[in-house]
Scaffold this active site. Structure first.
Site, PDB file in Angstrom:
ATOM      1  N   TRP A 136       0.751  -1.145   0.119  1.00 57.97           N
ATOM      2  CA  TRP A 136      -0.028  -0.040  -0.024  1.00 57.97           C
ATOM      3  C   TRP A 136       0.770   1.361  -0.022  1.00 57.97           C
ATOM      4  O   TRP A 136       0.364   2.456  -0.178  1.00 57.97           O
ATOM      5  CB  TRP A 136      -0.859  -0.069   1.249  1.00 57.97           C
ATOM      6  CG  TRP A 136      -0.342  -0.387   2.535  1.00 57.97           C
ATOM      7  CD1 TRP A 136      -0.242  -1.505   3.103  1.00 57.97           C
ATOM      8  CD2 TRP A 136       0.738   0.349   3.389  1.00 57.97           C
ATOM      9  NE1 TRP A 136       0.623  -1.638   4.320  1.00 57.97           N
ATOM     10  CE2 TRP A 136       1.133  -0.338   4.301  1.00 57.97           C
ATOM     11  CE3 TRP A 136       1.011   1.810   3.271  1.00 57.97           C
ATOM     12  CZ2 TRP A 136       1.900   0.111   5.228  1.00 57.97           C
ATOM     13  CZ3 TRP A 136       1.927   2.369   4.270  1.00 57.97           C
ATOM     14  CH2 TRP A 136       2.373   1.427   5.237  1.00 57.97           C
ATOM     15  N   ASN A 137       2.195   1.128   0.184  1.00 58.38           N
ATOM     16  CA  ASN A 137       2.871   2.346   0.487  1.00 58.38           C
ATOM     17  C   ASN A 137       2.862   3.342  -0.710  1.00 58.38           C
ATOM     18  O   ASN A 137       2.895   4.598  -0.587  1.00 58.38           O
ATOM     19  CB  ASN A 137       4.169   2.243   1.202  1.00 58.38           C
ATOM     20  CG  ASN A 137       4.990   1.364   0.691  1.00 58.38           C
ATOM     21  OD1 ASN A 137       4.759   0.569  -0.288  1.00 58.38           O
ATOM     22  ND2 ASN A 137       6.432   1.435   0.766  1.00 58.38           N
ATOM     23  N   LYS A 160      -2.640  -8.798  -7.298  1.00 60.73           N
ATOM     24  CA  LYS A 160      -3.312  -8.930  -5.867  1.00 60.73           C
ATOM     25  C   LYS A 160      -2.831  -7.489  -5.086  1.00 60.73           C
ATOM     26  O   LYS A 160      -1.740  -7.558  -4.640  1.00 60.73           O
ATOM     27  CB  LYS A 160      -2.849 -10.052  -5.353  1.00 60.73           C
ATOM     28  CG  LYS A 160      -3.476 -10.470  -3.947  1.00 60.73           C
ATOM     29  CD  LYS A 160      -2.869  -9.636  -2.686  1.00 60.73           C
ATOM     30  CE  LYS A 160      -3.637  -9.930  -1.218  1.00 60.73           C
ATOM     31  NZ  LYS A 160      -4.071  -8.523  -0.568  1.00 60.73           N
ATOM     32  N   HIS A 161      -3.483  -6.545  -4.957  1.00 62.73           N
ATOM     33  CA  HIS A 161      -3.155  -5.309  -4.324  1.00 62.73           C
ATOM     34  C   HIS A 161      -3.170  -5.333  -2.566  1.00 62.73           C
ATOM     35  O   HIS A 161      -4.017  -6.387  -2.378  1.00 62.73           O
ATOM     36  CB  HIS A 161      -3.754  -4.156  -4.792  1.00 62.73           C
ATOM     37  CG  HIS A 161      -2.811  -2.950  -4.620  1.00 62.73           C
ATOM     38  ND1 HIS A 161      -1.643  -2.815  -3.781  1.00 62.73           N
ATOM     39  CD2 HIS A 161      -2.480  -1.831  -5.688  1.00 62.73           C
ATOM     40  CE1 HIS A 161      -1.195  -1.403  -4.177  1.00 62.73           C
ATOM     41  NE2 HIS A 161      -1.756  -1.093  -5.315  1.00 62.73           N
ATOM     42  N   GLU A 234      11.111  -7.600  -3.748  1.00 61.43           N
ATOM     43  CA  GLU A 234      11.628  -6.413  -3.239  1.00 61.43           C
ATOM     44  C   GLU A 234      11.138  -6.309  -1.715  1.00 61.43           C
ATOM     45  O   GLU A 234       9.886  -5.886  -1.689  1.00 61.43           O
ATOM     46  CB  GLU A 234      11.296  -5.320  -4.117  1.00 61.43           C
ATOM     47  CG  GLU A 234      12.064  -3.819  -3.605  1.00 61.43           C
ATOM     48  CD  GLU A 234      11.407  -2.770  -2.751  1.00 61.43           C
ATOM     49  OE1 GLU A 234      11.711  -2.967  -1.463  1.00 61.43           O
ATOM     50  OE2 GLU A 234      10.536  -2.023  -3.244  1.00 61.43           O
ATOM     51  N   LEU A 235      11.873  -6.463  -0.810  1.00 60.92           N
ATOM     52  CA  LEU A 235      11.624  -6.547   0.586  1.00 60.92           C
ATOM     53  C   LEU A 235      11.699  -5.555   1.373  1.00 60.92           C
ATOM     54  O   LEU A 235      12.003  -4.271   0.808  1.00 60.92           O
ATOM     55  CB  LEU A 235      11.800  -7.808   1.272  1.00 60.92           C
ATOM     56  CG  LEU A 235      11.580  -8.848   0.423  1.00 60.92           C
ATOM     57  CD1 LEU A 235      12.316 -10.560   1.012  1.00 60.92           C
ATOM     58  CD2 LEU A 235      10.181  -9.179   0.145  1.00 60.92           C
ATOM     59  N   CYS A 268      10.597   1.591   1.710  1.00 57.12           N
ATOM     60  CA  CYS A 268      11.587   0.806   1.925  1.00 57.12           C
ATOM     61  C   CYS A 268      12.859   1.493   1.767  1.00 57.12           C
ATOM     62  O   CYS A 268      14.012   1.105   2.449  1.00 57.12           O
ATOM     63  CB  CYS A 268      11.203  -0.404   0.745  1.00 57.12           C
ATOM     64  SG  CYS A 268      10.134  -1.210   1.288  1.00 57.12           S
TER      65      CYS A 268
END
Length: 461
Positions: A136-137, A160-161, A234-235, A268
């Site tokens: 969501w960011n 899938k948001h 991407e974490l 992030c």
């Protein structure tokens, strides 16, 4: 989490959506597979025309979708408009460059002859339907930086948001539809996390990409590993921001504030750990804390607001736990460290000093406007502190010393090193991390090739 728009500025539920059932999910998977068979043959020129059209439509809708994003997840509305503009820019960049990025490659003539071939080519072919699990960011940007290259490469996408940005998710599906893309090229799945594993295990899904938390990345990677499917992850990130004595301290401190609180600190690639050489530590700390204190916290729909609310009530609680743990363990709170007297899920811009390795905030990502200050005795210690993290997404270095720059570029464990500037993504530059920040790359030529079948074509004499 229900699929709903809940305004984080006041906690009011504005819209609630029914999750798609198994029958609708199956219909959309069938459509994606059928559409891919024909869309993959679409000429680059036609894909580019459609992508340019999507960019134009996004520009026209920028003010409206900016307000939607702000209402759904709380980012200041000016930053939301900038996000929409950035997405349109990326669409146009891939529309203009995809064909050349995916052009056939020919090995050296000597290697071709050595293989006994008359000709050898390397071709980039699309994989098929790709599932994107997005956070969501940055509810537009995270999706577009996947969708623009994937669709230009000839793939089709299913999104899938995050469940708290359903209006943005539906806007994206409508955007590609209104641009003229064939039905099924880009579809939004309004679902919770429950059906994701079954979708990933479906043979029609050829690959997956996820931006989000480390636990979510582990879950997706585990399933796709079991199914032997390509993933790009991407974490999290806990990016270091290193300031050395030769730096322009005024500029470094000003940029540090923006680097920490962009998107209400929920990024992030936001700088989170500020590692300052002891010779300039006190001067930098004074300037940085003053800048953090001067920020305007309030209604994100007001143009004058610098920092809005955190996106979720749980997110604020998690951030408070990290700050409270550090405080109990001896950290000093130089500013902030509390909730403002406002409705909604706000948290004051905060600077903590006296951090040690045993504190949770040293090892975990602080997803909100909370900065940690470290004092480094020399360059070696600065590198040691910077790398003492499970994450390795990006990094920031402030120095005018070329030898120091070379050392940081050589030794920092991160997917990017930004020298005398703030980390930011750009469609032309590869984006991604190492260690627990994930693997694979988005953006640039590297990103568009992630979801391609790299095919060697060998012709006999």
């Amino acid at each position: 989490m229900p699929i709903a728009t809940v305004n984080p500025a006041n906690g009011e539920t504005l819209k609630t959506y029914q999750a798609m059932g198994a029958e609708e999910i199956e219909r959309r998977l069938q459509l994606a597979e059928a559409t891919f068979r024909t869309y993959r043959a679409t000429p680059f020129a036609e894909r580019a025309r459609l992508t340019h059209r999507a960019a134009d439509l996004l520009d026209a809708a920028a003010d409206d979708i900016a307000r939607v994003m702000t209402t759904e997840m709380g980012k200041p509305v000016g930053q939301a408009r900038a996000e929409a503009a950035k997405c349109a820019k990326a669409m146009r960049w891939y529309a203009d460059h995809a064909e050349s990025l995916l052009a056939d490659e020919e090995p050296a003539e000597s290697d071709v002859k050595d293989s006994g071939a008359a000709r050898v080519r390397v071709r980039y072919r699309p994989l098929g339907p790709v599932l994107a699990v997005m956070p969501w960011n940055f509810p537009l940007w995270q999706v577009v930086r996947f969708a623009a290259p994937a669709l230009m490469a000839g793939n089709v996408g299913l999104l899938k948001h995050a469940s708290n940005v359903p209006q943005t998710a539906l806007f994206l599906e409508d955007l590609f539809h209104q641009a003229g893309f064939p039905e099924g090229v880009f579809q939004t799945l309004l679902i919770g996390s429950g059906p994701v594993e079954e979708i990933l295990r479906d043979e029609r899904i050829r690959a997956a990409t996820l931006t989000g938390s480390e636990p979510a990345g582990r879950a997706v990677a585990s399933v796709c590993g079991d199914m032997v499917k390509k993933t790009v992850l991407e974490l999290g990130g806990s990016d270091p921001y290193v300031v050395m004595p030769s730096a322009d301290l005024d500029r470094a401190a000003d940029v540090a504030v923006t680097a920490r609180v962009q998107n209400n600190g929920q990024s992030c690639i936001a700088a989170k750990r500020f590692i300052v050489h002891t010779d300039v530590y006190d001067a930098f700390a004074e300037k940085f804390v003053a800048g953090m204190r001067a920020l305007t916290v309030g209604d994100p729909l007001e143009e004058s607001t610098d920092v809005g609310p955190l996106a979720t009530e749980q997110g604020r609680a998690d951030l408070e736990e990290l700050v409270d743990d550090a405080r109990r363990s001896g950290a000093s709170v130089l500013c902030g460290g509390e909730r403002p007297d406002l409705p909604g899920w706000y948290y004051a811009p905060t600077v903590l000093a006296g951090i040690d390795r045993e504190m949770r905030i040293h090892r975990e990502e602080a997803f909100g406007p909370v900065a940690t200050l470290y004092r480094a005795g020399d360059l070696d210690e600065a590198v040691l502190i910077a790398n003492d993290s499970p994450f390795g997404l990006s990094s920031n270095v402030w120095t005018r010393d070329e030898a120091e720059i070379d050392r940081f570029v050589h030794d920092l464990e991160a997917g990017a090193v930004y020298v005398n500037g703030m980390t930011a993504s750009h469609p032309a530059f590869p984006f991604g991390g190492v260690k627990r920040s994930g693997y694979g790359r988005e953006l640039s030529g590297h990103g568009i090739r992630e979801f391609c079948n790299i095919t060697t074509v060998w012709h006999g004499a």
